[in-house]
Design a protein around this motif. Sequence first.
Motif, PDB file in Angstrom:
ATOM      1  N   LYS A 127       0.851  -1.184   0.000  1.00 27.28           N
ATOM      2  CA  LYS A 127       0.000   0.000   0.000  1.00 27.28           C
ATOM      3  C   LYS A 127       0.886   1.233   0.000  1.00 27.28           C
ATOM      4  O   LYS A 127       1.889   1.287   0.713  1.00 27.28           O
ATOM      5  CB  LYS A 127      -0.896   0.032   1.232  1.00 27.28           C
ATOM      6  N   CYS A 128       0.514   2.191  -0.802  1.00 26.43           N
ATOM      7  CA  CYS A 128       1.235   3.451  -0.834  1.00 26.43           C
ATOM      8  C   CYS A 128       1.002   4.192   0.487  1.00 26.43           C
ATOM      9  O   CYS A 128      -0.142   4.339   0.918  1.00 26.43           O
ATOM     10  CB  CYS A 128       0.739   4.302  -2.000  1.00 26.43           C
ATOM     11  N   PRO A 129       2.061   4.649   1.149  1.00 26.62           N
ATOM     12  CA  PRO A 129       1.876   5.328   2.426  1.00 26.62           C
ATOM     13  C   PRO A 129       1.294   6.731   2.297  1.00 26.62           C
ATOM     14  O   PRO A 129       0.802   7.286   3.276  1.00 26.62           O
ATOM     15  CB  PRO A 129       3.295   5.386   3.004  1.00 26.62           C
ATOM     16  N   GLU A 130       1.318   7.294   1.088  1.00 22.49           N
ATOM     17  CA  GLU A 130       0.915   8.681   0.921  1.00 22.49           C
ATOM     18  C   GLU A 130      -0.325   8.876   0.057  1.00 22.49           C
ATOM     19  O   GLU A 130      -0.759  10.012  -0.139  1.00 22.49           O
ATOM     20  CB  GLU A 130       2.079   9.469   0.308  1.00 22.49           C
ATOM     21  N   ALA A 131      -0.889   7.817  -0.483  1.00 25.17           N
ATOM     22  CA  ALA A 131      -2.043   7.955  -1.373  1.00 25.17           C
ATOM     23  C   ALA A 131      -2.885   6.679  -1.291  1.00 25.17           C
ATOM     24  O   ALA A 131      -2.369   5.618  -0.952  1.00 25.17           O
ATOM     25  CB  ALA A 131      -1.580   8.193  -2.811  1.00 25.17           C
ATOM     26  N   PRO A 132      -4.173   6.771  -1.643  1.00 24.78           N
ATOM     27  CA  PRO A 132      -5.037   5.582  -1.571  1.00 24.78           C
ATOM     28  C   PRO A 132      -4.866   4.654  -2.785  1.00 24.78           C
ATOM     29  O   PRO A 132      -5.743   4.539  -3.632  1.00 24.78           O
ATOM     30  CB  PRO A 132      -6.439   6.181  -1.504  1.00 24.78           C
ATOM     31  N   MET A 133      -3.700   4.023  -2.863  1.00 24.88           N
ATOM     32  CA  MET A 133      -3.447   3.064  -3.932  1.00 24.88           C
ATOM     33  C   MET A 133      -2.545   1.957  -3.412  1.00 24.88           C
ATOM     34  O   MET A 133      -1.870   2.113  -2.396  1.00 24.88           O
ATOM     35  CB  MET A 133      -2.843   3.736  -5.150  1.00 24.88           C
ATOM     36  N   VAL A 174       7.335 -11.655 -10.597  1.00 21.69           N
ATOM     37  CA  VAL A 174       7.755 -10.536  -9.762  1.00 21.69           C
ATOM     38  C   VAL A 174       7.619 -11.009  -8.316  1.00 21.69           C
ATOM     39  O   VAL A 174       6.554 -11.445  -7.894  1.00 21.69           O
ATOM     40  CB  VAL A 174       6.896  -9.283 -10.008  1.00 21.69           C
ATOM     41  N   THR A 175       8.701 -10.917  -7.560  1.00 23.24           N
ATOM     42  CA  THR A 175       8.706 -11.486  -6.212  1.00 23.24           C
ATOM     43  C   THR A 175       8.278 -10.507  -5.130  1.00 23.24           C
ATOM     44  O   THR A 175       7.780 -10.926  -4.091  1.00 23.24           O
ATOM     45  CB  THR A 175      10.099 -12.038  -5.862  1.00 23.24           C
ATOM     46  N   ASN A 176       8.493  -9.203  -5.349  1.00 24.96           N
ATOM     47  CA  ASN A 176       8.109  -8.232  -4.328  1.00 24.96           C
ATOM     48  C   ASN A 176       7.939  -6.866  -4.956  1.00 24.96           C
ATOM     49  O   ASN A 176       8.422  -6.607  -6.071  1.00 24.96           O
ATOM     50  CB  ASN A 176       9.160  -8.169  -3.208  1.00 24.96           C
ATOM     51  N   VAL A 177       7.258  -5.995  -4.222  1.00 19.55           N
ATOM     52  CA  VAL A 177       6.997  -4.644  -4.693  1.00 19.55           C
ATOM     53  C   VAL A 177       6.914  -3.725  -3.477  1.00 19.55           C
ATOM     54  O   VAL A 177       6.483  -4.150  -2.403  1.00 19.55           O
ATOM     55  CB  VAL A 177       5.685  -4.601  -5.534  1.00 19.55           C
ATOM     56  N   ALA A 178       7.400  -2.488  -3.645  1.00 18.65           N
ATOM     57  CA  ALA A 178       7.344  -1.502  -2.557  1.00 18.65           C
ATOM     58  C   ALA A 178       7.249  -0.108  -3.148  1.00 18.65           C
ATOM     59  O   ALA A 178       7.724   0.141  -4.269  1.00 18.65           O
ATOM     60  CB  ALA A 178       8.580  -1.609  -1.670  1.00 18.65           C
ATOM     61  N   PHE A 179       6.642   0.797  -2.405  1.00 23.05           N
ATOM     62  CA  PHE A 179       6.553   2.193  -2.823  1.00 23.05           C
ATOM     63  C   PHE A 179       7.727   2.978  -2.270  1.00 23.05           C
ATOM     64  O   PHE A 179       8.151   2.780  -1.137  1.00 23.05           O
ATOM     65  CB  PHE A 179       5.254   2.824  -2.299  1.00 23.05           C
ATOM     66  N   LEU A 180       8.225   3.888  -3.075  1.00 18.36           N
ATOM     67  CA  LEU A 180       9.196   4.890  -2.652  1.00 18.36           C
ATOM     68  C   LEU A 180       8.470   6.225  -2.760  1.00 18.36           C
ATOM     69  O   LEU A 180       8.407   6.812  -3.834  1.00 18.36           O
ATOM     70  CB  LEU A 180      10.441   4.879  -3.541  1.00 18.36           C
ATOM     71  N   GLY A 181       7.843   6.657  -1.688  1.00 15.92           N
ATOM     72  CA  GLY A 181       6.986   7.830  -1.744  1.00 15.92           C
ATOM     73  C   GLY A 181       5.685   7.480  -2.445  1.00 15.92           C
ATOM     74  O   GLY A 181       5.244   6.338  -2.421  1.00 15.92           O
ATOM     75  N   SER A 182       5.080   8.460  -3.105  1.00 19.43           N
ATOM     76  CA  SER A 182       3.789   8.205  -3.756  1.00 19.43           C
ATOM     77  C   SER A 182       3.889   8.070  -5.264  1.00 19.43           C
ATOM     78  O   SER A 182       2.913   7.729  -5.917  1.00 19.43           O
ATOM     79  CB  SER A 182       2.807   9.322  -3.417  1.00 19.43           C
ATOM     80  N   ASN A 183       5.064   8.327  -5.845  1.00 20.74           N
ATOM     81  CA  ASN A 183       5.136   8.285  -7.299  1.00 20.74           C
ATOM     82  C   ASN A 183       6.200   7.344  -7.858  1.00 20.74           C
ATOM     83  O   ASN A 183       6.479   7.372  -9.050  1.00 20.74           O
ATOM     84  CB  ASN A 183       5.335   9.703  -7.856  1.00 20.74           C
ATOM     85  N   ARG A 184       6.781   6.509  -7.002  1.00 21.83           N
ATOM     86  CA  ARG A 184       7.768   5.549  -7.487  1.00 21.83           C
ATOM     87  C   ARG A 184       7.518   4.195  -6.841  1.00 21.83           C
ATOM     88  O   ARG A 184       7.178   4.094  -5.663  1.00 21.83           O
ATOM     89  CB  ARG A 184       9.187   6.008  -7.163  1.00 21.83           C
ATOM     90  N   ILE A 185       7.755   3.157  -7.636  1.00 23.35           N
ATOM     91  CA  ILE A 185       7.615   1.787  -7.163  1.00 23.35           C
ATOM     92  C   ILE A 185       8.883   1.044  -7.533  1.00 23.35           C
ATOM     93  O   ILE A 185       9.432   1.230  -8.620  1.00 23.35           O
ATOM     94  CB  ILE A 185       6.414   1.086  -7.837  1.00 23.35           C
ATOM     95  N   VAL A 186       9.332   0.216  -6.619  1.00 23.87           N
ATOM     96  CA  VAL A 186      10.463  -0.660  -6.918  1.00 23.87           C
ATOM     97  C   VAL A 186       9.942  -2.090  -6.830  1.00 23.87           C
ATOM     98  O   VAL A 186       9.110  -2.420  -5.980  1.00 23.87           O
ATOM     99  CB  VAL A 186      11.641  -0.418  -5.951  1.00 23.87           C
ATOM    100  N   SER A 187      10.390  -2.922  -7.771  1.00 23.24           N
ATOM    101  CA  SER A 187       9.984  -4.328  -7.774  1.00 23.24           C
ATOM    102  C   SER A 187      11.208  -5.201  -7.974  1.00 23.24           C
ATOM    103  O   SER A 187      12.204  -4.781  -8.536  1.00 23.24           O
ATOM    104  CB  SER A 187       8.962  -4.587  -8.883  1.00 23.24           C
ATOM    105  N   THR A 188      11.090  -6.436  -7.464  1.00 24.75           N
ATOM    106  CA  THR A 188      12.163  -7.403  -7.652  1.00 24.75           C
ATOM    107  C   THR A 188      11.627  -8.580  -8.449  1.00 24.75           C
ATOM    108  O   THR A 188      10.480  -8.965  -8.296  1.00 24.75           O
ATOM    109  CB  THR A 188      12.725  -7.902  -6.312  1.00 24.75           C
TER     110      THR A 188
END
Length: 194
Positions: A127-133, A174-188
């Motif tokens: 879940k994005c910590p800064e937006a409802p997504m 895709v094994t994992n996903v995380a938000f970096l702020g509200s406008n970037r996503i990193v995935s492995t």
Amino acid sequence: KAKRRDAKSVKVTCVAFSPSGSLVAVGSNDTTVYICEMPSLKLKAHFNKSSGSITHLDWTADSKFIRTNDSSYELLYYNVEVGKQATSARAVLSEAKWATHSCVLSWETQGVWDGAEDGTDINAVAKCPEAPMMATADDFGTVKLFPYPFQHTGNERKERLDAVKSGKGHASHVTNVAFLGSNRIVSTGGKDRA
């Protein structure tokens, strides 16, 4: 008391610190979640009601409850303060604000499953910590963005799919996903080693 286990046979599968910073939850392949006090790591409680290895866990914002998913596709809730399973999800859900959202199986993520997937196809949720997504990572090399929560099923889900964005950036699962702020996503990635 938790049984002492052979360290070689127990593997840590997930770790999450409580929002208060005073506790850490450790999920393992022995179907147990261990709650330890920080920084001493003294065992506060352990929960072993899962039928499979713990795969994901989340804390409530007040650090009173955790929820877990396991390899048997269960969604379980635990009251950390009293050290017991919360068998009435309604009591937890009616007042809970989740600090994290990594559990792929939850009330908030019902709509990310289209019915054709099995329980292993969606590997991670964030879940994005800064937006409802929220973002999902799946076995098809895709990262998808959904509104949060996305509880829609059936025809209502089909009507709301225009709000879902997806991107294929991996050649394998895709094994994992995380938000970096509200406008970037990193995935492995998995086999593509990305």
